[in-house]
Design a protein around this motif. Sequence first.
Motif, short mmCIF file in Angstrom:
data_model
loop_
_atom_site.label_atom_id
_atom_site.label_comp_id
_atom_site.label_asym_id
_atom_site.label_seq_id
_atom_site.Cartn_x
_atom_site.Cartn_y
_atom_site.Cartn_z
N TYR A 207 0.83 -1.20 0.00
CA TYR A 207 0.00 0.00 0.00
C TYR A 207 0.87 1.26 0.00
O TYR A 207 1.82 1.37 0.79
CB TYR A 207 -0.91 0.01 1.23
N PHE A 208 0.54 2.22 -0.87
CA PHE A 208 1.30 3.47 -0.92
C PHE A 208 0.37 4.62 -1.31
O PHE A 208 -0.81 4.40 -1.61
CB PHE A 208 2.50 3.36 -1.87
N ASP A 209 0.91 5.82 -1.27
CA ASP A 209 0.12 7.04 -1.50
C ASP A 209 -1.05 7.12 -0.53
O ASP A 209 -2.13 7.63 -0.87
CB ASP A 209 -0.38 7.12 -2.95
N SER A 215 -5.01 5.45 7.15
CA SER A 215 -4.58 4.05 7.11
C SER A 215 -5.58 3.24 6.30
O SER A 215 -6.67 3.73 5.96
CB SER A 215 -4.44 3.47 8.52
N VAL A 216 -5.20 2.01 6.00
CA VAL A 216 -6.07 1.07 5.29
C VAL A 216 -6.26 -0.15 6.17
O VAL A 216 -5.30 -0.69 6.72
CB VAL A 216 -5.46 0.66 3.94
N ARG A 232 -0.21 1.15 7.23
CA ARG A 232 0.17 2.55 6.98
C ARG A 232 0.85 2.66 5.62
O ARG A 232 1.05 1.68 4.92
CB ARG A 232 1.12 3.05 8.08
N ASN A 233 1.25 3.88 5.27
CA ASN A 233 1.87 4.13 3.98
C ASN A 233 3.15 3.33 3.81
O ASN A 233 3.96 3.21 4.74
CB ASN A 233 2.17 5.63 3.84
N ASN A 234 3.35 2.76 2.62
CA ASN A 234 4.55 2.01 2.26
C ASN A 234 4.75 0.75 3.10
O ASN A 234 5.88 0.35 3.37
CB ASN A 234 5.80 2.88 2.31
N SER A 251 -8.99 7.00 3.38
CA SER A 251 -8.82 7.90 2.24
C SER A 251 -8.61 7.01 1.02
O SER A 251 -8.45 5.80 1.14
CB SER A 251 -7.61 8.82 2.46
N ASN A 252 -8.62 7.60 -0.16
CA ASN A 252 -8.22 6.81 -1.32
C ASN A 252 -6.70 6.61 -1.28
O ASN A 252 -5.98 7.33 -0.56
CB ASN A 252 -8.66 7.48 -2.62
#
Length: 278
Positions: A207-209, A215-216, A232-234, A251-252
């Motif tokens: 997952y990035f950006d 968070s996802v 989290r990111n990256n 978020s997207n």
Amino acid sequence: MTNYSFRYAAHPDDAKSYDTQRIRQEFLMQNLFTPNDINLVYSMFDRLIVGGAMPAGESISLETIPYLKSENFLDRRELGIINVGGDGEVSVDGEVFSMKKKEALYIGMGVKEVIFKSLTDEPALFYLNSAPAHRNFPTKKINKDNAEIVHLGDDTTANKRILNKLIVNSIVETCQLQMGLTELLPGNIWNTMPAHTHERRMEAYFYFDIPEGNSVAHFMGAPKETRHIFVRNNEAVLSPEWSIHSGAGTSNYSFIWGMAGENLDYGDMDVVPANELR
């Protein structure tokens, strides 16, 4: 410097008893990008290696690791690279390939030297997937001009997204590695719905950006025994062949899917309707 770690495969009957800490320990991959390092995770799920290379002010070379017991990293492996950072370049046995963000590079078995370099003050972030290989296929760069691009989903179900098939068998010859990149459009948060499994291959999601402070929730596990990991990111997650792999973000965001195993057919999957998940 090359840093590496090892992950055993997990049986679904064991995994359903894992608490949050154990699930994250077994399946979540963090800190893939540190300046001037290559960080690798060797997984027993189809022996996929997941990693990241972050050249920051100097070039860094892909070195073999003890688990491979080979003189060079790619003596018996193939490699997929997708840049998720600033402009960079990859030298493959002396042939240089420039790589902008979201461009991919496939490198076949037998290559001796892979060198990563950033071209701007913003470091390139090279996300890596590597799988065992049985023969050599040519190195090939893939960008949006020669990718397969598919528009999926709908705003009403919050999963409108762009699927970029990059390192897939319809575009580049590989032994088993397949990789692509999915972009969630603004206002959309769900990926990979309906969820599915595919017993002939495993998968890793990166997952990035993901915007700062967001968070996802990555959903995994057997369809009737699901669990989640907040990502989290990256960060990346290993997904066994028996596990679903889906997510919803605050978020997207974008994510990279990488697959290894016996099957190269992207459409070969066992779909699980959303109302049957538990």
